[in-house]
Design a protein around this motif. Structure first.
Motif, mmCIF file in Angstrom:
data_model
loop_
_atom_site.group_PDB
_atom_site.id
_atom_site.type_symbol
_atom_site.label_atom_id
_atom_site.label_comp_id
_atom_site.label_asym_id
_atom_site.label_seq_id
_atom_site.Cartn_x
_atom_site.Cartn_y
_atom_site.Cartn_z
ATOM 1 N N CYS A 219 -7.488 -4.064 2.789
ATOM 2 C CA CYS A 219 -8.591 -4.651 3.538
ATOM 3 C C CYS A 219 -9.647 -5.144 2.555
ATOM 4 C CB CYS A 219 -9.197 -3.643 4.519
ATOM 5 S SG CYS A 219 -9.872 -2.149 3.744
ATOM 6 N N ILE B 145 -15.743 -1.897 -0.493
ATOM 7 C CA ILE B 145 -14.364 -1.670 -0.934
ATOM 8 C C ILE B 145 -14.212 -2.090 -2.384
ATOM 9 C CG2 ILE B 145 -11.952 -2.326 -0.522
ATOM 10 C CD1 ILE B 145 -12.877 -2.777 2.463
ATOM 11 N N GLU C 192 -16.505 3.112 5.983
ATOM 12 C CA GLU C 192 -16.279 2.636 4.619
ATOM 13 C C GLU C 192 -17.559 2.718 3.799
ATOM 14 O OE1 GLU C 192 -13.379 1.588 7.322
ATOM 15 O OE2 GLU C 192 -15.433 0.805 7.391
ATOM 16 N N HIS D 126 -18.316 6.511 3.044
ATOM 17 C CA HIS D 126 -17.419 7.041 2.007
ATOM 18 C C HIS D 126 -17.800 6.473 0.637
ATOM 19 C CE1 HIS D 126 -14.464 9.480 4.113
ATOM 20 N NE2 HIS D 126 -14.405 8.579 5.091
ATOM 21 N N ALA E 23 -15.029 -3.450 7.304
ATOM 22 C CA ALA E 23 -13.783 -3.588 6.554
ATOM 23 C C ALA E 23 -12.842 -4.453 7.375
ATOM 24 C CB ALA E 23 -13.160 -2.227 6.287
ATOM 25 N N ASP F 96 -4.023 -0.584 5.472
ATOM 26 C CA ASP F 96 -5.230 -1.160 6.055
ATOM 27 C C ASP F 96 -5.034 -2.579 6.559
ATOM 28 O OD1 ASP F 96 -6.681 1.126 5.689
ATOM 29 O OD2 ASP F 96 -7.627 0.487 3.820
ATOM 30 N N VAL G 139 -7.717 -1.064 10.425
ATOM 31 C CA VAL G 139 -8.663 -0.161 9.772
ATOM 32 C C VAL G 139 -9.438 0.586 10.848
ATOM 33 C CG1 VAL G 139 -10.545 0.027 8.108
ATOM 34 C CG2 VAL G 139 -8.900 -1.847 7.904
ATOM 35 N N THR H 17 -9.451 5.536 7.207
ATOM 36 C CA THR H 17 -10.287 5.451 6.008
ATOM 37 C C THR H 17 -10.477 6.819 5.376
ATOM 38 O OG1 THR H 17 -11.461 3.529 6.893
ATOM 39 C CG2 THR H 17 -12.545 4.748 5.129
#
Length: 547
Positions: A149, A168, A193, A196, A284, A327, A331, A336
């Motif tokens: 992704c 990402i 995302e 994280h 994402a 992904d 997603v 994730t």
């Protein structure tokens, strides 16, 4: 009645220069792709696994395939060192080698071709590959796309400065390359995302100055929000970036401004945060370029992160023998947070391929890996992304370029303005032109691309594609799901002509190349041309110029 005769200048039926063949081609060496390749090899299948990492620094500078934002450390210039780092940070690559997989790092899949309603003469699935030194075609009985992704972009004044990168991309530089050149970051968005990434940045010793969110409250998993809040990271909800300021080295600070429930900015609430990076964690997006270009059915699926391939229980797409895992297949927060879900998808596809080839699953690759469903989304993904584009892009001062490659603004898109280099006069248009010029029904991004060039630059729309769709939805007053996906065409990665030119044409093709696109008169003296040649005027079954 005369029987139909194919155009002798057509490529249909002509042999292709397919350099090699494999039973299974896997594109992408992330958790899903590696699991698929190892499982397929364990079932006795011949497997080639390609992954474009390590990516050439020149390609990274074009924000391909991710929005790297010029925050790559100097180490990325050493290709050998980056290859060693990739293998060190992903032990499953070595496991794939040991399993007998033909692993090819630094190799990009730039095209995927399959027989469909419009093409029926191919010798099977054919993929285009390139490794920086050459470009070639490989045939395969089955293909598993595990392309991952990428990040959704969002324009604000200064977002074209070095230092604005995707969440990402930040994680890729941090975890796979160990080459993220950032000291203090501001994150936009509270998706899974983004959260994280914030945790990964802090674990690496990078300060997170704030997490900025245009919504009234964080939208990501509560556990991650609580974890970051306990670490002292401030959440600024109902805020967006008003401007990113800096010099030649990139961003030095950002001005944050509050927005109301309708996304209108309140300049009287400005505050400045010092930082050298703004990390975009707004959304994402599944990477569907190869799948869409091949003709796989793609649909807007909010529970899977937006436009994603339509799959069956075995991860198979609408095109026979083409599978999508990881992904790029969708997603959602659970995936994730747990790479095991992606690995299970890869093993499921491998087992399905083996079964389709008459090979029993003697390795029990599916044992303990039930299919994971994204379930019902926690929030309205379309409304969330529209909210960001409304508050950041539509309300932005100074008309930042939504399409940075072609310098196209939101106003250019909503008023369907031609490129500036054509020097057309300003007609004083307005957003109502969107309906008037594009016709009835939801506006199509392909129409806007052709009229404004938005999405036609070096990054191939990776920074602006979702923004353009959101702007069209807002301008036309329709839902984001109603905006068609802008089509993809091969090559889906920027390729040097010296690489594409290496593909050899069969003699049957070369015999008629001068007649392609109706350009025969270009290659003959004018005194020999009695009647202008056009493809439309060609008599079916008659001779062409080279005959």
């Amino acid at each position: 009645m005369t029987a139909y005769q194919p155009d002798p200048a057509s490529i249909a039926g002509k042999p292709l220069d397919v350099a090699e063949h494999t039973q299974v081609l896997v594109v992408g060496a992330g958790p899903a792709g590696l699991a698929a390749a190892i499982a397929a090899a364990g079932l006795g299948l011949q497997v080639i696994l390609v992954d474009e990492n390590p990516i050439p620094v020149e390609t990274m500078g074009e924000d391909v395939p991710l929005l790297f934002g010029q925050r790559m450390g100097a180490a990325v210039r050493n290709r050998n060192a980056m290859t060693e780092t990739l293998i060190e940070t992903e032990p499953a690559i070595a496991a794939a080698f040991d399993a007998g997989v033909d692993v090819r790092l630094g190799t990009v899949a730039w095209g995927l071709y399959a027989n469909n309603a419009g093409v029926g003469w191919l010798p099977g699935l054919v993929a285009g590959l390139a490794d920086g030194e050459r470009s070639w075609l490989v045939g395969c009985d089955r293909i598993i796309v595990a392309a991952g992704c990428r990040d959704m972009g969002v324009a604000f004044p200064g977002w074209d400065r070095p230092g604005v990168l995707g969440a990402i991309a930040a994680q890729r530089l941090l975890n796979r390359y160990r080459a993220l050149d950032v000291r203090r970051a501001v994150l936009l968005g509270t998706t899974a995302e983004a959260l994280h990434t914030a945790l990964a940045l802090r674990e690496a010793g990078i300060e997170v100055a704030a997490i900025v969110e245009q919504a009234a409250a964080p939208v990501g998993p509560d556990a991650l929000v609580d974890m970051l809040a306990a670490q002292g990271v401030p959440f600024l909800c109902r805020h967006v970036v008003r401007e990113a300021a800096g010099g030649l080295e990139g961003i030095e600070s950002v001005r944050i401004v509050a927005v109301d429930a309708d996304g209108r900015q309140n300049p009287g609430t400005d505050q400045t945060l010092a930082c050298d990076a703004v990390v975009l964690g707004i959304g994402a997006v599944p990477v569907v370029e190869l799948l869409d270009a091949a003709g796989c059915r793609i649909a807007f699926q909010p529970e899977r992160g937006g436009h994603a391939p339509v799959l069956d229980a075995a991860q198979a797409t609408s095109i026979g023998h083409v599978y999508a895992v990881g992904d790029c297949a969708g997603v959602w927060p659970g995936k994730t947070g747990s790479p095991d879900i992606a690995r299970a998808e890869g093993r499921r596809a491998a087992a399905a391929i083996a079964a389709s080839l008459g090979i029993p699953d003697q390795q029990n690759v599916l044992e303990g890996t039930p299919a994971a469903s994204p379930g019902t989304p926690a929030g309205d993904l379309a409304a969330y992304r529209l909210g960001w584009v409304r508050a950041s892009v539509v309300e932005a001062a100074g008309e930042p370029h939504v399409c940075r490659c072609e310098e196209v603004t939101a106003r250019d898109i909503l008023e369907v303005r031609p490129p500036r280099y054509l020097d057309w006069p300003d007609r004083g248009g307005n957003a109502a032109d969107l309906r008037a010029r594009l016709g009835a029904g939801p506006p199509n991004p392909d129409q806007v691309k052709r009229l404004t060039r938005a999405g036609m630059g070096l990054c191939q729309g990776r920074r602006c594609r979702e923004q353009v769709a959101a702007l069209l939805a807002l301008g036309a007053g329709v839902g984001l799901a109603e905006i068609p996906l802008a089509t993809h065409r091969a090559p889906v990665r920027p390729l040097a002509l010296r690489l594409l030119g290496q593909t050899q044409e069969a003699a049957e093709l070369a015999a008629h190349w001068d007649t392609w696109f109706g350009m025969a008169s270009q290659y003959a003296p004018y005194w020999d041309i009695r009647e202008p040649y056009t493809a439309a005027g060609r008599v079916q079954g008659g001779k062409v110029a080279s005959e």
